[in-house]
Design a protein around this motif. Structure first.
Motif, PDB file in Angstrom:
ATOM      1  N   ILE A  80       9.623  -0.676   3.044  1.00 15.91           N
ATOM      2  CA  ILE A  80       9.698  -0.792   4.503  1.00 15.91           C
ATOM      3  C   ILE A  80      11.116  -0.507   4.986  1.00 15.91           C
ATOM      4  CG2 ILE A  80       9.510  -2.420   6.418  1.00 15.91           C
ATOM      5  CD1 ILE A  80       7.213  -3.766   4.925  1.00 15.91           C
ATOM      6  N   VAL A  81      12.124  -1.058   4.293  1.00 19.01           N
ATOM      7  CA  VAL A  81      13.520  -0.788   4.663  1.00 19.01           C
ATOM      8  C   VAL A  81      13.822   0.696   4.530  1.00 19.01           C
ATOM      9  CG1 VAL A  81      15.923  -1.254   4.047  1.00 19.01           C
ATOM     10  CG2 VAL A  81      14.246  -3.115   4.024  1.00 19.01           C
ATOM     11  N   LEU A  82      13.294   1.340   3.479  1.00 13.81           N
ATOM     12  CA  LEU A  82      13.515   2.769   3.284  1.00 13.81           C
ATOM     13  C   LEU A  82      12.899   3.579   4.419  1.00 13.81           C
ATOM     14  CD1 LEU A  82      14.455   5.104   1.446  1.00 13.81           C
ATOM     15  CD2 LEU A  82      12.235   4.964   0.297  1.00 13.81           C
ATOM     16  N   VAL A  83      11.686   3.227   4.836  1.00 14.43           N
ATOM     17  CA  VAL A  83      11.019   3.957   5.925  1.00 14.43           C
ATOM     18  C   VAL A  83      11.799   3.806   7.220  1.00 14.43           C
ATOM     19  CG1 VAL A  83       8.950   4.012   7.350  1.00 14.43           C
ATOM     20  CG2 VAL A  83       8.749   3.864   4.872  1.00 14.43           C
ATOM     21  N   HIS A  84      12.241   2.598   7.525  1.00 15.97           N
ATOM     22  CA  HIS A  84      13.000   2.387   8.764  1.00 15.97           C
ATOM     23  C   HIS A  84      14.303   3.169   8.751  1.00 15.97           C
ATOM     24  CE1 HIS A  84      10.808  -1.687   9.566  1.00 15.97           C
ATOM     25  NE2 HIS A  84      10.053  -0.631   9.837  1.00 15.97           N
ATOM     26  N   GLU A 135       2.879   6.771   1.998  1.00 14.87           N
ATOM     27  CA  GLU A 135       2.455   7.901   2.838  1.00 14.87           C
ATOM     28  C   GLU A 135       3.307   7.984   4.110  1.00 14.87           C
ATOM     29  OE1 GLU A 135      -1.681   7.443   3.581  1.00 14.87           O
ATOM     30  OE2 GLU A 135      -2.227   8.756   1.917  1.00 14.87           O
ATOM     31  N   ARG A 136       3.595   6.835   4.685  1.00  6.26           N
ATOM     32  CA  ARG A 136       4.413   6.825   5.902  1.00  6.26           C
ATOM     33  C   ARG A 136       5.813   7.359   5.609  1.00  6.26           C
ATOM     34  NH1 ARG A 136       5.972   1.286   9.205  1.00  6.26           N
ATOM     35  NH2 ARG A 136       7.550   2.221  10.590  1.00  6.26           N
ATOM     36  N   ALA A 137       6.381   6.982   4.463  1.00  3.31           N
ATOM     37  CA  ALA A 137       7.710   7.474   4.098  1.00  3.31           C
ATOM     38  C   ALA A 137       7.697   8.982   3.887  1.00  3.31           C
ATOM     39  CB  ALA A 137       8.200   6.755   2.838  1.00  3.31           C
ATOM     40  N   GLU A 138       6.631   9.491   3.282  1.00  8.07           N
ATOM     41  CA  GLU A 138       6.563  10.941   3.045  1.00  8.07           C
ATOM     42  C   GLU A 138       6.373  11.700   4.352  1.00  8.07           C
ATOM     43  OE1 GLU A 138       3.483  10.992   0.144  1.00  8.07           O
ATOM     44  OE2 GLU A 138       4.887  11.039  -1.535  1.00  8.07           O
ATOM     45  N   LYS A 139       5.623  11.128   5.276  1.00 12.36           N
ATOM     46  CA  LYS A 139       5.484  11.766   6.580  1.00 12.36           C
ATOM     47  C   LYS A 139       6.807  11.755   7.345  1.00 12.36           C
ATOM     48  CE  LYS A 139       0.546  10.756   7.150  1.00 12.36           C
ATOM     49  NZ  LYS A 139      -0.472   9.999   7.926  1.00 12.36           N
ATOM     50  N   ALA A 140       7.627  10.724   7.095  1.00 14.69           N
ATOM     51  CA  ALA A 140       8.942  10.650   7.744  1.00 14.69           C
ATOM     52  C   ALA A 140       9.948  11.596   7.107  1.00 14.69           C
ATOM     53  CB  ALA A 140       9.473   9.219   7.696  1.00 14.69           C
ATOM     54  N   GLY A 141       9.581  12.239   5.988  1.00 15.13           N
ATOM     55  CA  GLY A 141      10.447  13.234   5.376  1.00 15.13           C
ATOM     56  C   GLY A 141      11.367  12.699   4.306  1.00 15.13           C
ATOM     57  N   ARG A 184      12.415  12.781  -9.425  1.00 17.59           N
ATOM     58  CA  ARG A 184      11.606  12.233 -10.531  1.00 17.59           C
ATOM     59  C   ARG A 184      11.292  10.761 -10.291  1.00 17.59           C
ATOM     60  NH1 ARG A 184      15.358  15.011 -13.866  1.00 17.59           N
ATOM     61  NH2 ARG A 184      16.317  12.990 -14.373  1.00 17.59           N
ATOM     62  N   GLN A 185      12.269  10.006  -9.795  1.00 15.35           N
ATOM     63  CA  GLN A 185      12.024   8.586  -9.539  1.00 15.35           C
ATOM     64  C   GLN A 185      10.976   8.403  -8.440  1.00 15.35           C
ATOM     65  OE1 GLN A 185      15.931   7.024  -8.692  1.00 15.35           O
ATOM     66  NE2 GLN A 185      16.370   6.573 -10.841  1.00 15.35           N
ATOM     67  N   TRP A 186      11.048   9.216  -7.380  1.00 12.99           N
ATOM     68  CA  TRP A 186      10.043   9.095  -6.318  1.00 12.99           C
ATOM     69  C   TRP A 186       8.656   9.476  -6.834  1.00 12.99           C
ATOM     70  CZ3 TRP A 186       9.511   6.678  -1.962  1.00 12.99           C
ATOM     71  CH2 TRP A 186       8.465   7.013  -1.117  1.00 12.99           C
ATOM     72  N   ALA A 187       8.583  10.509  -7.686  1.00 14.49           N
ATOM     73  CA  ALA A 187       7.289  10.867  -8.283  1.00 14.49           C
ATOM     74  C   ALA A 187       6.760   9.728  -9.144  1.00 14.49           C
ATOM     75  CB  ALA A 187       7.430  12.146  -9.111  1.00 14.49           C
ATOM     76  N   GLY A 188       7.666   9.020  -9.851  1.00 19.93           N
ATOM     77  CA  GLY A 188       7.238   7.868 -10.638  1.00 19.93           C
ATOM     78  C   GLY A 188       6.728   6.730  -9.772  1.00 19.93           C
ATOM     79  N   VAL A 189       7.417   6.469  -8.641  1.00 24.94           N
ATOM     80  CA  VAL A 189       6.944   5.439  -7.704  1.00 24.94           C
ATOM     81  C   VAL A 189       5.559   5.802  -7.177  1.00 24.94           C
ATOM     82  CG1 VAL A 189       7.373   4.423  -5.436  1.00 24.94           C
ATOM     83  CG2 VAL A 189       9.253   4.667  -7.057  1.00 24.94           C
ATOM     84  N   ARG A 190       5.396   7.064  -6.815  1.00 21.26           N
ATOM     85  CA  ARG A 190       4.120   7.512  -6.245  1.00 21.26           C
ATOM     86  C   ARG A 190       2.992   7.457  -7.273  1.00 21.26           C
ATOM     87  NH1 ARG A 190       0.859  11.537  -4.664  1.00 21.26           N
ATOM     88  NH2 ARG A 190       0.432  11.682  -2.426  1.00 21.26           N
ATOM     89  N   SER A 191       3.320   7.690  -8.549  1.00 20.41           N
ATOM     90  CA  SER A 191       2.286   7.700  -9.585  1.00 20.41           C
ATOM     91  C   SER A 191       1.678   6.325  -9.817  1.00 20.41           C
ATOM     92  CB  SER A 191       2.870   8.224 -10.900  1.00 20.41           C
ATOM     93  OG  SER A 191       3.843   7.317 -11.425  1.00 20.41           O
ATOM     94  N   TRP A 192       2.324   5.274  -9.322  1.00 25.37           N
ATOM     95  CA  TRP A 192       1.749   3.937  -9.469  1.00 25.37           C
ATOM     96  C   TRP A 192       0.483   3.777  -8.624  1.00 25.37           C
ATOM     97  CZ3 TRP A 192       2.678  -1.137 -11.394  1.00 25.37           C
ATOM     98  CH2 TRP A 192       3.603  -1.186 -12.438  1.00 25.37           C
ATOM     99  N   PHE A 193       0.391   4.471  -7.492  1.00 24.93           N
ATOM    100  CA  PHE A 193      -0.704   4.212  -6.561  1.00 24.93           C
ATOM    101  C   PHE A 193      -1.502   5.463  -6.194  1.00 24.93           C
ATOM    102  CE2 PHE A 193       2.647   1.093  -5.871  1.00 24.93           C
ATOM    103  CZ  PHE A 193       1.939  -0.085  -6.021  1.00 24.93           C
ATOM    104  N   PHE A 194      -1.081   6.634  -6.668  1.00 26.31           N
ATOM    105  CA  PHE A 194      -1.809   7.867  -6.386  1.00 26.31           C
ATOM    106  C   PHE A 194      -2.087   8.574  -7.702  1.00 26.31           C
ATOM    107  CE2 PHE A 194       0.520   6.913  -2.544  1.00 26.31           C
ATOM    108  CZ  PHE A 194      -0.393   7.169  -1.539  1.00 26.31           C
ATOM    109  N   GLY A 247      -4.365  13.827   5.341  1.00 21.23           N
ATOM    110  CA  GLY A 247      -2.936  14.136   5.291  1.00 21.23           C
ATOM    111  C   GLY A 247      -2.622  14.885   4.020  1.00 21.23           C
ATOM    112  N   LYS A 248      -1.338  15.138   3.827  1.00 27.59           N
ATOM    113  CA  LYS A 248      -0.916  15.953   2.693  1.00 27.59           C
ATOM    114  C   LYS A 248      -1.205  15.282   1.382  1.00 27.59           C
ATOM    115  CE  LYS A 248       3.206  18.142   0.764  1.00 27.59           C
ATOM    116  NZ  LYS A 248       4.632  18.380   0.934  1.00 27.59           N
ATOM    117  N   PHE A 249      -1.048  13.969   1.312  1.00 26.31           N
ATOM    118  CA  PHE A 249      -1.180  13.278   0.043  1.00 26.31           C
ATOM    119  C   PHE A 249      -2.439  12.433  -0.019  1.00 26.31           C
ATOM    120  CE2 PHE A 249       3.332  13.910   0.724  1.00 26.31           C
ATOM    121  CZ  PHE A 249       3.660  14.577  -0.447  1.00 26.31           C
ATOM    122  N   ALA A 250      -3.385  12.629   0.909  1.00 29.52           N
ATOM    123  CA  ALA A 250      -4.599  11.827   0.906  1.00 29.52           C
ATOM    124  C   ALA A 250      -5.514  12.266  -0.207  1.00 29.52           C
ATOM    125  CB  ALA A 250      -5.309  11.968   2.216  1.00 29.52           C
TER     126      ALA A 250
END
Length: 518
Positions: free
Chosen positions: A143-147, A229-235, A269-279, A515-518
């Protein structure tokens, strides 16, 4: 031994692990590493010797065998593990002044190598944990990252701190989950009576622990996937290069652009690892789903083990007892005649004596032998060279082709595609209904029933808000589910092919997240 010798030449920093005085080398490095952790800089030789001797206070034999500390330090300095400078602040006699004395500290590479080996020693006995309490920490960091990314202008420094906090949290989650699964595999292996008693005391605790983790993951997973998903939409993926460029650490012989490119690749690579936990990926399930499956399998394995333990305790005869009894019978036949032993062998194992082999002969041929004729007594069976080399079914021509698995693979792919199409159609059919009461769903197909049960299982695991509404997402993030209370009335009966499902009537809304990652 040769490879180890060569390895030592390539990395002399690890030579101390394989030498005769390895334990004393490690003690000296432990003392210097402890001093470094206390923000110290140097230690004189005498003080290092005192600290090593203090550590060996309870091991008198090792203390007697310890070589001079200055020799150990001189060897470590030659390997590059420690650095030294002359001790010019010493006060004492002329002899002390003439004798060389140094102040020692770990080199950066020596400290890193020894610190890593110390962590390995600690982790060899670590139990690991499925830390459900880390999930809210990860969610808060996201949440802090998205904001920070959505701010105008973007707070890159805050995003960098939040991203590092997020990566550290997932690294800790991954390492502890790996250790826990490995420890769980060892714990489920019950070998003797002592293990049985310990396992019975362990089962209730671990089952409750696994159920708590599964529930926490099913609750937090959809929320975290939505924030990702919200963070990825925010770029966020486009901002990783800017985050890496905030404070690039300078390195000799490397340009600033190369350092930024390397750090950006690491963040990607770290972001791909974070994403692989839930997608899910192309060929694997999300890590969260894999952990849920492993935890469920562990609960089933515990129940199966308990069933086997109960069978061994309450059944008068089991397989082990049968084998022990059979071994006792064979042991008692040392002086028994051979036919009696052979009869017991055939009865127990169904293995009979060999028969004399031969080839088909004419009826009037008088060369047949009785089946009970031994191979030693009967004449050899005539076998032609062609039959011996090629077998009885060899045909003239090229050997048959190996069957290609392409058709089987294509059929399997078609079956999987059909299943996915049915599941997607069922999701679209439920989403097209909008907000609908469960009592108004009517007759559902098998695919629609499966999607409905999956949605209910996901949303019912989430707590109600102040208005009594439950909101959740599926673990893959494709469906957003809302379950609202309906007006008082009879229970809903949902018709399925296998029967009817009765449940309190509620208003269900299923929405497909596009969306892109749905």
């Amino acid at each position: 031994m040769t490879s180890l010798h060569g390895f030592g030449h390539r990395m002399p920093l690890v030579n101390y692990l394989t030498r005769e005085n390895a334990v004393f080398f490690r003690l000296v490095l432990d003392v210097l590493l402890e001093e470094e952790s206390r923000l110290g800089i140097h230690l004189p030789t005498a003080e290092i010797g005192q600290k090593v001797a203090k550590r060996l206070k309870s091991a008198h034999e090792l203390l007697e065998q310890m070589p001079p500390v200055d020799e150990l330090l001189d060897t470590l300095h030659g390997w590059g593990n420690v650095d030294r400078i002359y001790n010019l602040r010493r006060s004492g006699t002329v002899q002390e002044f003439i004798r060389k004395d140094f102040l020692y500290q770990l080199t950066p590479t020596g400290a890193q190598v020894h610190r890593t080996l110390t962590l390995i020693d600690q982790e060899l006995g670590a139990a690991g944990a499925l830390q459900a309490s880390m999930l809210p920490e990860v969610q808060e960091a996201l949440i802090v990252l998205v904001h920070a990314v959505e701010a105008a202008p973007a707070d890159l420094a805050g995003a960098g701190r939040a991203f590092q906090r997020l990566a550290n949290g997932f690294t800790q989650l991954t390492e502890n989950a790996k250790l826990f699964v490995q420890g769980l595999n060892r714990s489920l292996a019950v070998d003797d009576a002592t293990d049985v008693e310990a396992f019975l005391a362990y089962k209730d605790v671990v089952v409750d622990y696994l159920q708590t983790f599964i529930l926490a993951l099913s609750r937090s997973g959809p929320l975290i996937s939505g924030i990702i998903e919200r963070a990825e939409k925010a770029g966020i993926t486009a901002r990783l290069g800017d985050i890496a460029a905030i404070e690039p650490a300078p390195q000799l012989g490397t340009t600033k652009e190369e350092i930024i490119a390397r750090d950006t690749e690491r963040l990607v690579r770290q972001w791909a690892g974070v994403r692989s936990w839930f997608f899910d990926g192309h060929d694997r399930l999300p890590v969260a789903q894999a952990l849920q499956d492993r935890a469920s399998d562990a609960v089933n394995q515990i129940l199966l083990t308990i069933r086997q333990i109960n069978e061994q305790r309450f059944r008068r005869v089991d397989r082990a007892a049968d084998l022990v009894t059979l071994a006792t019978w064979f042991d008692a036949m040392d002086d028994a005649p051979e036919p009696k032993v052979s009869a017991l062998w055939r009865t127990a194992f169904g293995m009979y004596s060999a028969r004399h082999l031969g080839t088909p002969r004419a009826v009037d041929d008088d060369a047949d032998f009785l089946p009970q004729a031994s191979w030693w007594d009967g004449p050899p069976a005539p076998v032609s060279a062609t039959l011996r080399a090629s077998g009885p079914r060899t045909r003239v021509g090229p050997p048959p082709r190996v069957r290609s698995p392409r058709r089987a693979k294509s059929l399997l792919a078609a079956e999987l595609g059909k299943h996915r199409h049915e599941e997607t159609s069922a999701e679209q059919a439920l989403a097209a209904r909008g907000s609908v009461r469960l009592s108004e769903l009517g007759q559902l197909s098998d695919a629609e029933s499966s999607v409905l049960l999956r949605c209910l299982d996901c949303v019912l695991s989430v707590s109600r808000d102040s208005a009594g509404v439950r909101r959740a997402r599926t673990t893959d993030g494709r469906l957003a589910i809302t379950l609202a209370p309906a007006s008082a009335g009879p229970a809903a009966a949902v018709a399925m092919r296998g029967g009817q499902m009765r449940i309190a009537d509620m208003e269900l809304t299923v929405r497909i997240i596009t969306g892109k990652f749905a």
